[in-house]
Structure formats: C-alpha cells, structure tokens
Design an enzyme around this catalytic site. Structure first.
Site, PDB file in Angstrom:
ATOM      1  CE1 TYR A  71       1.086  -0.440   4.248  1.00 45.96           C
ATOM      2  CE2 TYR A  71       0.225   1.974   4.256  1.00 45.96           C
ATOM      3  CZ  TYR A  71       0.749   0.706   4.961  1.00 45.96           C
ATOM      4  OH  TYR A  71       1.748   1.158   6.105  1.00 45.96           O
TER       5      TYR A  71
ATOM      6  CG  LEU B  85       8.582   2.306   4.368  1.00 46.48           C
ATOM      7  CD1 LEU B  85       8.584   1.146   3.454  1.00 46.48           C
ATOM      8  CD2 LEU B  85       7.372   2.852   4.653  1.00 46.48           C
TER       9      LEU B  85
ATOM     10  CE  LYS C 100       3.475   3.024   3.315  1.00 49.47           C
ATOM     11  NZ  LYS C 100       3.347   3.130   4.650  1.00 49.47           N
TER      12      LYS C 100
ATOM     13  CD  GLU D 288      10.091   1.563  10.146  1.00 53.79           C
ATOM     14  OE1 GLU D 288       9.725   2.495   9.329  1.00 53.79           O
ATOM     15  OE2 GLU D 288       9.889   0.349   9.939  1.00 53.79           O
TER      16      GLU D 288
HETATM   17  N1  PMP Z   1       7.666   3.472   8.575  1.00 56.49           N
HETATM   18  C1  PMP Z   1       6.543   3.018   8.596  1.00 56.49           C
HETATM   19  C2  PMP Z   1       6.445   1.669   9.382  1.00 56.49           C
HETATM   20  C3  PMP Z   1       5.466   3.687   8.075  1.00 56.49           C
HETATM   21  O1  PMP Z   1       4.115   2.747   8.215  1.00 56.49           O
HETATM   22  C4  PMP Z   1       5.494   4.798   7.527  1.00 56.49           C
HETATM   23  C5  PMP Z   1       4.205   5.417   7.182  1.00 56.49           C
HETATM   24  N2  PMP Z   1       3.735   5.056   5.873  1.00 56.49           N
HETATM   25  C6  PMP Z   1       6.554   5.516   7.436  1.00 56.49           C
HETATM   26  C7  PMP Z   1       7.627   4.776   8.041  1.00 56.49           C
HETATM   27  C8  PMP Z   1       6.832   6.774   6.945  1.00 56.49           C
HETATM   28  O2  PMP Z   1       6.821   6.582   5.390  1.00 56.49           O
HETATM   29  P1  PMP Z   1       6.104   8.089   4.690  1.00 56.49           P
HETATM   30  O3  PMP Z   1       6.967   9.227   4.953  1.00 56.49           O
HETATM   31  O4  PMP Z   1       6.271   7.322   3.230  1.00 56.49           O
HETATM   32  O5  PMP Z   1       4.676   8.116   4.968  1.00 56.49           O
END
Ligand code: PMP
Length: 285
Positions: free
Chosen positions: A31, A205, A147, A180
């Site tokens: 996603y 991620l 993701k 994270e």
């Molecule tokens: N880490 C995780 C586990 C996440 O779910 C997200 C949010 N999608 C992020 C980091 C941040 O990613 P982004 O800046 O692309 O939203």
C-alpha cells in the site's frame, strides 16, 4: 464518499472485495498513503516509485498500467472533494482459492483507492502540542523496507501506545537502537543542531517524507547524520520527532514518560515542518 475498486468507482459504504482476496487471507499486498494538501497530492511520483519497488520485491503485477494510476488517484481525490487529507492505494495479489503459493499466471492483482479529508487546523494544533511516544521491542520481520499490508506488530505497538496515553510507538532493536515508529520514521536533533535518522538500508521503511526532509534540510542548511541512535541518546537529545506522509515532521515531547529537552516542541522540527510543503513535489489533484 467514493472508492475505486478494481476498475469501478463505487459508494464507499458499498465498496468491498472478495473473501478470497489474498490481501484478506494472507496480507499478500502492499500500500501507499499520500498526503493531500491545499488541493495537491504531495510527492506522488516518489510514492508511486516506492509502490513499484514494493510490488516488484514481492513479484506482484501492476494492476493497471503505471501511467494510469496517477489519474485514478486524482479522480478519487476529486470525487471526494478532498482538499486536505490523504489518498490511500492498496494492491494485493488478487483473488484465488486459498493456497499459500502464488495463484496461476494471469490472476489479476487487485487495486483499491480511497481518499479521506483531514482537518489541517487539527494538525497545526497537534504540532503545537507535540506527541508522546513509547518504546517497544522490535519484533517485525527483516523486510520492513517493503510497504506490506502485513502490519500486525504495528497494530499491537500503536494500540499499546494509545493505552499508555501516547500517539506513537518506537520499535527498538536488541542493541537498544531505535528502528522506526509504528507508522513513521524516527529522528532526533543533537545538541549541535544536526538531524539524526537511521540509515534506510536495513530495518526500516524508506519513508517518502524522510527522503523529502533530506531535501528540506539541505535547503535550510541543516546537517544530517544518517546513523543509528539509541533510546538513551533520544531521551537526552535537543529535539525528537517523527515523519510520515500524514504527520510531516511532528515534534515529540516525551519518550516513555520522560520529557524531551524542556518538554515542548523543538524549533528545528517546526522549521522543517514549515518548509516542507514548498520543497515537496505537488501534483494538482
Ligand atoms: N515507517 C513505517 C512503518 C510506516 O508505516 C510509515 C508510514 N507509511 C513510515 C515509516 C513513513 O513513511 P512515509 O513518509 O512514506 O509516509
């Protein structure tokens, strides 16, 4: 509200997928969440680039041609009259009789797109107050760079945060280093004013907001140290914050109940937040 489900725009209340969808049965899907701000989809090419990577890592076919997906995102945003909010894209390996191995070639992957309004004033208020985080042991698999919709550890961690009166949970590896957040990347600001965030090669991620914040930092003349940091270092830091598409840069005012610095949002975090929209790529919805 309107949702896009496998080629059709349908009423959100009636939008559904088949019980044999592999996303439902195995979390066999990926996603993306893009922020919508002031009528623009923020950093859409980067999000769709990461979607392409997630799909290819899992050998899931594109459900539509890559050129068409931006049009669908725009259409869903437009039909829902979203000026500020988010657009959600989910692709699963499709519908097939339940079996662990991949379905027969030719099985179409499944695409769902939804959009939702958010109140920008509420986000401003949240950033003025800051958020609290708790720490939890890292218990996820080693491919969190994909993701995937398989988010059970994240669900449990964020629920634990909520029950502790916090808004996010930071996963911590066996060395005491922060990986994270449950749905965000983790950052601190050192006493010297440098930004510190974990390298994106392993264990996290590669957040799109994280990547764009590198651009913002360059513009503001801030130094970035891409390295691991510990919970201990974070608790003693000048500032701490999270980043994600929906939170941008959101100040952290407490970690495990202990205040970060003076317990108020930090100025570096707020300046990153302020400059973000100008630097980010904006696609008209
Ligand atoms: N880490 C995780 C586990 C996440 O779910 C997200 C949010 N999608 C992020 C980091 C941040 O990613 P982004 O800046 O692309 O939203």
């Amino acid at each position: 509200r309107i949702a896009y489900v496998n080629g059709r725009y349908v009423a959100h209340a009636d939008a559904s997928v088949h019980i044999e969808d592999r996303g439902y049965q195995f979390a066999d899907g990926v996603y993306e969440v893009c922020e919508v701000a002031r009528g623009f989809i923020v950093d859409m090419p980067r999000h769709l680039g990461r979607l392409n990577r997630s799909l290819s890592e899992l050998s899931i076919d594109w459900p539509v041609t890559q050129a068409v997906l931006p049009l669908i995102l725009r259409e869903v945003v437009r039909r829902n009259h979203v000026v500020d909010g988010l657009v959600y894209v989910q692709v699963t390996r499709g519908v097939a009789s339940r079996d662990f191995v991949f379905p027969a070639p030719g099985t179409r992957s499944a695409l769902v797109v939804t959009a939702r309004k958010a109140d920008p004033a509420a986000a401003v208020k949240r950033a003025e107050t800051g958020i609290k985080v708790i720490t939890v042991p890292e218990n996820r698999w080693d491919r969190v760079d994909i993701k995937s919709t398989g988010l059970l550890p994240n669900v449990l961690a964020k629920q634990k945060a909520k029950e502790a009166g916090a808004q996010e949970a930071w996963f911590v590896d066996t060395d005491g280093m922060v990986t994270e957040g449950g749905s965000s990347n983790a950052w601190i600001v050192t006493r010297d004013g440098a930004l510190v965030t974990r390298p994106a090669e392993h264990g996290i991620l590669r957040g799109i907001t994280r990547t764009t914040l590198f651009d913002v930092a360059a513009k503001l003349g801030l130094t970035i140290e891409e390295r691991k940091f510990s919970v201990t270092e974070a608790k003693a830091a000048r500032e701490a914050f999270i980043s994600s598409a929906t939170t941008i840069a959101m100040p952290i005012v407490a970690i495990d109940g202990a205040p970060v610095a003076n317990g108020h949002p930090g100025s570096v975090t707020l300046s990153l937040r302020q400059a973000f929209f100008d630097v980010a790529e904006k696609s008209p919805a």
